[in-house]
Write a protein that holds these residues in place. Structure first.
Motif, PDB file in Angstrom:
ATOM      1  N   ASP A   1       0.827  -1.208   0.000  1.00 20.42           N
ATOM      2  CA  ASP A   1       0.000   0.000   0.000  1.00 20.42           C
ATOM      3  C   ASP A   1       0.863   1.260   0.000  1.00 20.42           C
ATOM      4  O   ASP A   1       0.592   2.208  -0.744  1.00 20.42           O
ATOM      5  CB  ASP A   1      -0.932   0.019   1.213  1.00 20.42           C
TER       6      ASP A   1
ATOM      7  N   HIS B   1       4.227   7.767  -6.576  1.00 21.37           N
ATOM      8  CA  HIS B   1       3.818   9.142  -6.822  1.00 21.37           C
ATOM      9  C   HIS B   1       5.029  10.074  -6.771  1.00 21.37           C
ATOM     10  O   HIS B   1       5.205  10.922  -7.645  1.00 21.37           O
ATOM     11  CB  HIS B   1       2.750   9.576  -5.815  1.00 21.37           C
TER      12      HIS B   1
ATOM     13  N   ARG C   1       0.109  12.178 -12.449  1.00 17.54           N
ATOM     14  CA  ARG C   1      -1.050  11.786 -11.636  1.00 17.54           C
ATOM     15  C   ARG C   1      -0.855  12.171 -10.172  1.00 17.54           C
ATOM     16  O   ARG C   1       0.263  12.281  -9.685  1.00 17.54           O
ATOM     17  CB  ARG C   1      -1.260  10.272 -11.723  1.00 17.54           C
ATOM     18  N   ASP C   2      -1.984  12.265  -9.445  1.00 16.69           N
ATOM     19  CA  ASP C   2      -1.922  12.604  -8.027  1.00 16.69           C
ATOM     20  C   ASP C   2      -1.850  11.335  -7.173  1.00 16.69           C
ATOM     21  O   ASP C   2      -1.972  10.210  -7.673  1.00 16.69           O
ATOM     22  CB  ASP C   2      -3.103  13.485  -7.620  1.00 16.69           C
TER      23      ASP C   2
ATOM     24  N   PRO D   1      -3.940   9.981  -4.890  1.00 14.19           N
ATOM     25  CA  PRO D   1      -5.092   9.059  -4.916  1.00 14.19           C
ATOM     26  C   PRO D   1      -5.108   8.157  -6.155  1.00 14.19           C
ATOM     27  O   PRO D   1      -5.518   6.997  -6.079  1.00 14.19           O
ATOM     28  CB  PRO D   1      -6.309   9.995  -4.865  1.00 14.19           C
ATOM     29  N   TRP D   2      -4.654   8.680  -7.301  1.00 13.04           N
ATOM     30  CA  TRP D   2      -4.596   7.849  -8.501  1.00 13.04           C
ATOM     31  C   TRP D   2      -3.638   6.679  -8.268  1.00 13.04           C
ATOM     32  O   TRP D   2      -3.948   5.534  -8.604  1.00 13.04           O
ATOM     33  CB  TRP D   2      -4.158   8.675  -9.711  1.00 13.04           C
ATOM     34  N   TYR D   3      -2.458   6.954  -7.682  1.00 13.86           N
ATOM     35  CA  TYR D   3      -1.491   5.888  -7.428  1.00 13.86           C
ATOM     36  C   TYR D   3      -1.971   4.920  -6.357  1.00 13.86           C
ATOM     37  O   TYR D   3      -1.682   3.720  -6.426  1.00 13.86           O
ATOM     38  CB  TYR D   3      -0.108   6.461  -7.089  1.00 13.86           C
ATOM     39  N   GLU D   4      -2.730   5.391  -5.384  1.00 20.00           N
ATOM     40  CA  GLU D   4      -3.288   4.483  -4.382  1.00 20.00           C
ATOM     41  C   GLU D   4      -4.229   3.483  -5.051  1.00 20.00           C
ATOM     42  O   GLU D   4      -4.161   2.275  -4.780  1.00 20.00           O
ATOM     43  CB  GLU D   4      -4.000   5.282  -3.288  1.00 20.00           C
ATOM     44  N   ALA D   5      -5.083   3.955  -5.948  1.00 22.21           N
ATOM     45  CA  ALA D   5      -5.981   3.059  -6.683  1.00 22.21           C
ATOM     46  C   ALA D   5      -5.191   2.143  -7.619  1.00 22.21           C
ATOM     47  O   ALA D   5      -5.506   0.951  -7.744  1.00 22.21           O
ATOM     48  CB  ALA D   5      -7.015   3.872  -7.460  1.00 22.21           C
TER      49      ALA D   5
END
Length: 168
Positions: free
Chosen positions: A14, A21, A39-40, A42-46
């Protein structure tokens, strides 16, 4: 300084979303990736979540590339996800933070990915590489990939599709 340990590929954790990022929040790194959009977080978390699920389902994903306990990028295999190009094919890909370019890490990691894909019974891999991305084209050629097609992306970019047969 020489590396203390060789590169390691592992399913992303995770917290690797933060590392990815940080590494890829750079227009130069993203210059040849899709539209070049940075990308931000949150994009990388998804994105990490999707890779974790892919690993659970198939044993393959975009693995975190770790050198001396530091995430320096990723390399791996995922299904081609765009609505143009080689629909249904498995794409091999690699991306490193700029500080890690030019050290042979992408080639080393991509070779390990090819071995994992071969062991998993994958018969064929493709790589899609922007025509001006000479370093990534060189990695693909070092893997033994051969030209299969020259595509034009929806943005009008010329993209080489290279392929590698792994099975009989």
């Amino acid at each position: 300084m020489p590396e203390r340990t060789g590169p390691l590929l592992r399913v992303p954790l995770d917290e690797d979303a933060v590392a990815w990022h940080r590494l890829f929040d750079d227009p130069e790194v993203m210059r040849y990736i899709g539209t070049g959009l940075v990308r931000d977080l949150p994009w990388y978390e998804a994105f990490v979540g999707r890779q974790q699920q892919l690993a659970r389902d198939s044993g393959l994903c975009l693995f975190s590339l770790v050198v001396d306990s530091e995430v320096v990028g990723f390399a791996g295999v995922q299904p081609w996800g765009a609505d143009w190009g080689p629909t249904g094919e498995l794409e091999i890909g690699w991306r490193l933070g700029r500080a890690h370019w030019g050290r042979g890490r992408a080639t080393t990691a991509a070779r390990a990915v090819v071995q994992r894909a071969r062991s998993a019974g994958v018969p064929h891999l493709v790589a899609l590489v922007h025509e001006a991305n000479a370093p990534s084209l060189a990695v693909a050629h070092r893997l033994g990939m051969a030209p299969e097609d020259l595509l034009v992306s929806p943005e009008g970019l010329r993209v080489h599709q290279l392929g590698l047969r792994l099975g009989s």
